[in-house]
Scaffold this active site. Structure first.
Site, mmCIF file in Angstrom:
data_model
loop_
_atom_site.group_PDB
_atom_site.id
_atom_site.type_symbol
_atom_site.label_atom_id
_atom_site.label_comp_id
_atom_site.label_asym_id
_atom_site.label_seq_id
_atom_site.Cartn_x
_atom_site.Cartn_y
_atom_site.Cartn_z
ATOM 1 C CG ASP A 1 -1.937 1.124 1.176
ATOM 2 O OD1 ASP A 1 -3.029 0.887 0.649
ATOM 3 O OD2 ASP A 1 -1.621 2.234 1.648
ATOM 4 C CG ASN B 1 -4.304 11.372 -6.603
ATOM 5 O OD1 ASN B 1 -3.511 11.390 -7.533
ATOM 6 N ND2 ASN B 1 -4.895 10.256 -6.196
ATOM 7 C CG HIS C 1 -6.937 12.935 -9.817
ATOM 8 N ND1 HIS C 1 -7.067 11.853 -8.970
ATOM 9 C CD2 HIS C 1 -7.801 13.880 -9.348
ATOM 10 C CE1 HIS C 1 -7.973 12.110 -8.040
ATOM 11 N NE2 HIS C 1 -8.440 13.339 -8.247
ATOM 12 C CD GLU D 1 -4.708 4.347 -2.195
ATOM 13 O OE1 GLU D 1 -5.152 4.604 -1.065
ATOM 14 O OE2 GLU D 1 -5.337 4.546 -3.238
#
Length: 407
Positions: A270, A278, A283, A313
């Site tokens: 992760d 972001n 983005h 993610e």
């Protein structure tokens, strides 16, 4: 139709000593197939190769029809249908090459026709008589048949299709066939009767091989489109690695051949605080960061291990290991690579760190749901413990936390 004209037409066509009915049937088949392919191209005009194959079939049919209407001594008139046959061979090859990105069909075809014309003129000046057109045709076919496999072996992605060697094999067979006929024509200079026999053999071999190439090319295009559909279904469109569906599909395939003594590891990865990337940079910058992250992990994972994107993610790696330390070593290298990349970034940017949860299980009594639960629990502990760290669960289901690794 006047019966005398029919007889005269038959006598003219028989001067080259090939079967008129067979040639007319081949010509009709080629033109019919050409017409049938056109609607497929009109439905999707991005598929240029369909238009090229349709044009090649039409020229092949017209060339065969032209051969039935010339005499053996009309060399200049014979050149026209032979030029159509050469153009058909070139366009069919250009259609095949366009599947692999070489989108210059007109230039390629013109080059092949020019090569044939130069050979035709030279052979005519060498007193080969009416066989000059046939010998030069064979030379052009040899050039096309040699170039296409050369291009394919250099540029084609053969892993996209099964039985991929059939394509270059048919071209090489065509080159050898044309070479044998050309050598016999040039060196032996057979009598008119045998010229007609060899012309018939050349026509039959050319038609069979041309038909085989078209069939293989159509099959190849279908295989490629199925490959791309499978890729869309099982791969992430942004990063190009396996998506969740494709990743677990491949895990299932690996487990089918697993031995009880094999040991497998699942790394749940992760990216820490990726939402802030972001939010701060947009983005688009987040997409660039994901692609760069994927490339970094792929370099460490290699092709032998499975790597996929299981969420926004969230990523995962599945591999066979010798022990828990092998899995934590890979996780450590991934984390270290990202830490080094973060230190090299310009000031003001946001370096990426990762939290990794590892679960290890043997092949005997393997339970994927339990492995996923263990890796999720390990990842949760890694993120709760401050992130940028690795937590591993061994086969005995006891937590084995790694030391916290500072970025």
């Amino acid at each position: 139709m006047n019966p005398h004209r029919v007889v005269e037409f038959w006598e003219r066509s028989s001067a080259l000593h090939y079967n008129l009915t067979a040639v007319l049937a081949w010509a009709a088949d080629c033109i019919l197939l050409s017409v049938l392919l056109l609607p497929l191209w009109l439905r999707n005009r991005d598929r240029l190769f369909i238009l090229l194959w349709s044009a090649a079939l039409a020229l092949m049919g017209l060339g065969l029809l032209g051969l039935t209407y010339v005499t053996a001594n009309a060399r200049l008139l014979l050149a026209l249908p032979v030029a159509a046959l050469v153009s058909a061979e070139a366009l069919s090859a250009a259609g095949l090459l366009s599947l692999y990105g070489k989108d210059r069909p007109l230039r390629f075809t013109a080059l092949c026709v020019c090569l044939w014309f130069v050979a035709f003129v030279l052979f005519s000046l060498s007193a080969l008589g009416p066989v000059a057109a046939v010998a030069s045709y064979c030379l052009a076919v040899i050039a096309i048949a040699v170039y296409v496999p050369h291009f394919l072996f250099r540029h084609a992605a053969f892993e996209e299709v099964r039985f991929h060697l059939a394509i270059p094999a048919i071209f090489l067979l065509e080159a050898l066939s044309a070479l044998a006929v050309a050598v016999f024509y040039v060196l032996e200079k057979p009598a008119v009767l045998h010229q007609g026999t060899l012309t018939s053999i050349t026509l039959v071999a050319g038609f069979v091989l041309f038909s085989a190439k078209v069939c293989l090319a159509v099959w190849l295009s279908i295989e490629k489109y199925e490959f791309h559909l499978r890729k869309l279904a099982f791969h992430d469109p942004l990063t190009g690695i396996f998506n969740r569906r494709g990743f677990f599909e491949r895990i299932g395939e690996r487990l089918k051949t697993a031995a009880p003594s094999d040991l497998f590891a699942y790394l749940a990865i992760d990216i820490d605080h990726f939402k802030s990337v972001n939010d701060r940079f947009g983005h688009s910058a987040g997409d660039v960061a994901l692609i760069a992250f994927t490339q970094t992990v792929e370099e460490e994972v290699g092709r032998t291990h499975l790597f996929g994107r299981t969420g926004g993610e969230e990523f995962a790696v599945f591999l066979k290991v010798d022990n828990v330390r092998t899995a934590t070593g890979l996780a450590e290298r991934i984390r270290g690579r990202l830490a080094d990349a973060g230190q090299r970034q310009a000031a003001g940017s946001s370096p990426l760190t990762v939290s990794i949860g590892i679960a290890v299980q043997p092949g005997a009594g393997f339970n994927l749901e339990r492995m996923l639960s263990q890796s999720d629990q390990a990842l949760y502990e890694a993120k709760n413990g401050g992130r940028d760290r690795i937590i591993a669960y061994g086969p005995e289901e006891t937590p084995a936390p790694a030391d916290r690794l500072q970025a």
